[in-house]
Motif scaffolding. Structure first.
Motif, PDB file in Angstrom:
ATOM      1  N   LEU A 196       9.252 -95.117 -58.905  1.00 60.02           N
ATOM      2  CA  LEU A 196       9.946 -95.174 -60.195  1.00 60.02           C
ATOM      3  C   LEU A 196       8.998 -94.999 -61.378  1.00 60.02           C
ATOM      4  CD1 LEU A 196      12.415 -98.140 -59.553  1.00 60.02           C
ATOM      5  CD2 LEU A 196      12.942 -95.692 -59.551  1.00 60.02           C
ATOM      6  N   ILE A 213       8.688 -98.800 -65.368  1.00 63.31           N
ATOM      7  CA  ILE A 213      10.081 -99.164 -65.084  1.00 63.31           C
ATOM      8  C   ILE A 213      10.208-100.287 -64.044  1.00 63.31           C
ATOM      9  CG2 ILE A 213      12.261 -98.322 -64.114  1.00 63.31           C
ATOM     10  CD1 ILE A 213      11.791 -97.464 -66.998  1.00 63.31           C
ATOM     11  N   ARG A 228      12.474-103.719 -64.755  1.00 62.64           N
ATOM     12  CA  ARG A 228      13.626-104.133 -63.946  1.00 62.64           C
ATOM     13  C   ARG A 228      13.429-105.536 -63.367  1.00 62.64           C
ATOM     14  NH1 ARG A 228      15.656 -98.921 -60.304  1.00 62.64           N
ATOM     15  NH2 ARG A 228      16.068 -97.494 -62.077  1.00 62.64           N
ATOM     16  N   TYR A 254       7.745-107.817 -69.074  1.00 63.84           N
ATOM     17  CA  TYR A 254       8.667-106.805 -69.600  1.00 63.84           C
ATOM     18  C   TYR A 254       8.045-106.016 -70.747  1.00 63.84           C
ATOM     19  CZ  TYR A 254      12.887-104.445 -71.170  1.00 63.84           C
ATOM     20  OH  TYR A 254      13.794-103.469 -71.513  1.00 63.84           O
ATOM     21  N   LEU A 306      18.033-104.137 -69.617  1.00 66.84           N
ATOM     22  CA  LEU A 306      18.222-103.397 -68.370  1.00 66.84           C
ATOM     23  C   LEU A 306      18.657-101.950 -68.609  1.00 66.84           C
ATOM     24  CD1 LEU A 306      19.960-106.092 -66.132  1.00 66.84           C
ATOM     25  CD2 LEU A 306      17.626-105.203 -65.908  1.00 66.84           C
ATOM     26  N   ALA A 358      15.736 -99.618 -68.499  1.00 70.62           N
ATOM     27  CA  ALA A 358      15.111 -99.773 -67.188  1.00 70.62           C
ATOM     28  C   ALA A 358      15.854 -98.995 -66.104  1.00 70.62           C
ATOM     29  CB  ALA A 358      15.040-101.251 -66.809  1.00 70.62           C
ATOM     30  N   PHE A 359      17.170 -98.760 -66.302  1.00 79.10           N
ATOM     31  CA  PHE A 359      17.953 -98.040 -65.296  1.00 79.10           C
ATOM     32  C   PHE A 359      18.385 -96.636 -65.736  1.00 79.10           C
ATOM     33  CE2 PHE A 359      18.335-102.281 -63.528  1.00 79.10           C
ATOM     34  CZ  PHE A 359      18.336-102.047 -62.159  1.00 79.10           C
ATOM     35  N   LEU A 360      18.326 -96.356 -67.039  1.00 80.27           N
ATOM     36  CA  LEU A 360      18.811 -95.058 -67.521  1.00 80.27           C
ATOM     37  C   LEU A 360      17.701 -94.054 -67.836  1.00 80.27           C
ATOM     38  CD1 LEU A 360      21.828 -95.979 -69.843  1.00 80.27           C
ATOM     39  CD2 LEU A 360      21.811 -95.427 -67.408  1.00 80.27           C
ATOM     40  N   ASP A 411      14.372 -91.996 -66.692  1.00 76.83           N
ATOM     41  CA  ASP A 411      13.552 -91.537 -65.558  1.00 76.83           C
ATOM     42  C   ASP A 411      12.111 -91.382 -66.057  1.00 76.83           C
ATOM     43  OD1 ASP A 411      12.314 -90.344 -63.430  1.00 76.83           O
ATOM     44  OD2 ASP A 411      13.666 -88.624 -63.300  1.00 76.83           O
TER      45      ASP A 411
END
Length: 462
Positions: free
Chosen positions: A92, A96, A100, A143, A215, A218-220, A222
């Motif tokens: 990842l 990131i 997460r 974070y 978040l 962290a998830f959207l 790349d």
């Protein structure tokens, strides 16, 4: 190696939402922890309980020592996490995975910071707070350090760096503004739950919102698409030493420490300036901060445009001077024949312009320095540069918390209406003014032309 793509404004805004989340949690602790555990006479009269023993040791209060030690612990762990992030090998990316992992625990321990399982003035509450404070600052480091390291990687050009710094400054202000709503929302629950529990429920609601925001990037996003994910080969300690060998970075950090000591004194004291010096209700903290935020946001386009034309150095030096003046005016709150509400709004408007400049440009300066250093050394150590900066200014914040919590004890026994009431709070604002002025003087030694020329030279040859 595949050439990394340039992040567009949509991606930059998604990234900035993460800042809204962590600034909300940070704002809750910065603005309300001391207010909650070392309440003024006004808040005790409303029903707040003194959960931590009031006594001092060599002039230091329990809450002051806990928050200061927490910041020191936070500062020490920054280079460690930065080194781990810079050298991480993961599908990842380097940043990131940390974001997460840390988001949910970060929100949980923020709520736990306000849980006092024992009775009034019990040492057990101090011990509990100490443990949760260490966990809070560790989660914050896990974070925020990787998050900040993405700034120069997503902002791959001068304009992109300034735009990204502007976006995250906007979301920082919104996060901090929401944090100032704590007493306003708590008033909804105070009748049925009592003073302390109303604060706790409010903070739990805000923490849940903050976690969702953290978040989102962290998830959207790349990371592999936009950032250089090549791990650094240097150890955390050697990387930190190399970072501080950079002369321009050392100059920036010295000014930054002075600024953050002053700003921390002001931010921690704001609710006290409003309730003690101006005699207003704590609920007025939010509308005053919103006023400062809205006026500050109006300056954002101006700062964005002029920083690209004039450079960052001139604007930052001016902001230091103007902030010093705003803090000086704050020190005189309640002494001049101006209605308290009007005086509060004067302070908010005066602080708006320097808040806009210093909310945007310092992050971009660190991005410039780290990019130039990468070109000179061949080492991709963006995480360590941001960690080194936070390492330094968090030590400053630690000192600020010791100064503030001890200084406000001056004349603390003087009753409202008597001569000298609130003197300790005035001295904190006056100290902030002096430190901010010194910070501006130090920053004048920063060689912006040298840094920018190095980056532009590389771009021309690319």
């Amino acid at each position: 190696m595949e050439k990394r793509k340039t992040a567009d404004n949509k991606v930059l805004w998604i990234f900035a939402i993460g800042q809204l989340g962590w600034s909300l949690l940070s704002g809750i602790i910065a603005n309300w922890l001391v207010f909650f555990y070392q309440p003024s006479q006004e808040e005790l009269a409303k029903g707040q309980v003194l959960f931590i023993p009031k006594g001092t040791f060599i002039g230091l209060t329990a809450i002051g020592v806990i928050t200061a030690f927490g910041r020191i612990f936070d500062a020490v762990t920054d280079p460690f996490i930065a080194g781990k992030s810079d050298s991480l090998r993961h599908k990842l990316g380097r940043r990131i995975p940390f974001m997460r992992f840390a988001a949910v625990p970060f929100g949980i321990v923020t709520v736990l910071m306000f849980i006092s399982p024992f009775g009034a003035e019990n040492k057990g509450n101090a011990v509990t707070l100490f443990v949760f404070a260490m966990l809070f600052y560790f989660c914050m480091t896990c974070y925020c350090t990787p998050y900040n390291a993405l700034i120069p990687e997503l902002g791959s050009t001068q304009n992109a760096r300034i735009n990204l710094s502007t976006f995250i400054s906007v979301t920082y202000f919104f996060g901090t503004a929401i944090a100032y709503l704590v007493p306003n929302i708590a008033n909804i629950f105070i009748g049925s739950m009592g003073y302390a529990n109303s604060f706790r429920v409010t903070i739990a609601i805000m923490a849940a919102v903050a976690v969702v925001c953290m978040l989102i990037p962290a998830f959207l996003i790349d990371e592999n698409r936009y950032a250089d994910t090549t791990p650094s080969k240097s150890s955390a300690f050697s990387s930190l030493l190399s970072t501080f060998k950079n002369k321009e970075f050392r100059t920036f950090v010295c000014s930054d420490i002075l600024y953050w000591i002053g700003l921390t004194l002001f931010q921690t004291g704001l609710s006290f300036y409003i309730t003690v010096l101006l005699g207003l209700d704590s609920g007025m903290t939010f509308p005053l901060f919103v006023t400062m935020t809205v006026v500050s946001l109006l300056f954002y386009p101006v700062v964005n445009i002029f920083s690209k034309k004039l450079g960052k150095k001139k604007l930052i030096a001016f902001a230091f001077l103007f902030f010093s003046f705003a803090f000086l005016v704050t020190a005189g709150a309640g002494l001049i024949g101006i209605p308290s509400i009007a005086y509060g709004f004067i302070i908010a408007v005066l602080a708006a312009l320097p808040m806009a400049v210093l909310g945007i440009l310092p992050q971009a300066v660190v991005a410039d320095i780290s990019e130039a250093d990468k070109l000179d050394t061949g080492e991709s150590r963006q995480g360590m540069f941001y960690a080194a900066r936070t390492f330094a200014f968090k030590l400053g914040q630690s000192l600020a918390m010791l100064i503030f919590t001890s200084m406000i004890l001056i004349n603390s026994e003087v009753e409202k209406g008597e001569t000298g009431y609130g003197l300790g709070y005035r001295l904190t604002a006056l100290t902030a003014a002096v430190l901010c002025l010194l910070g501006g003087i130090v920053f004048l030694r920063y060689n912006e032309k040298k840094i920018i020329s190095r980056i532009e030279e590389e771009q021309k040859n690319a």
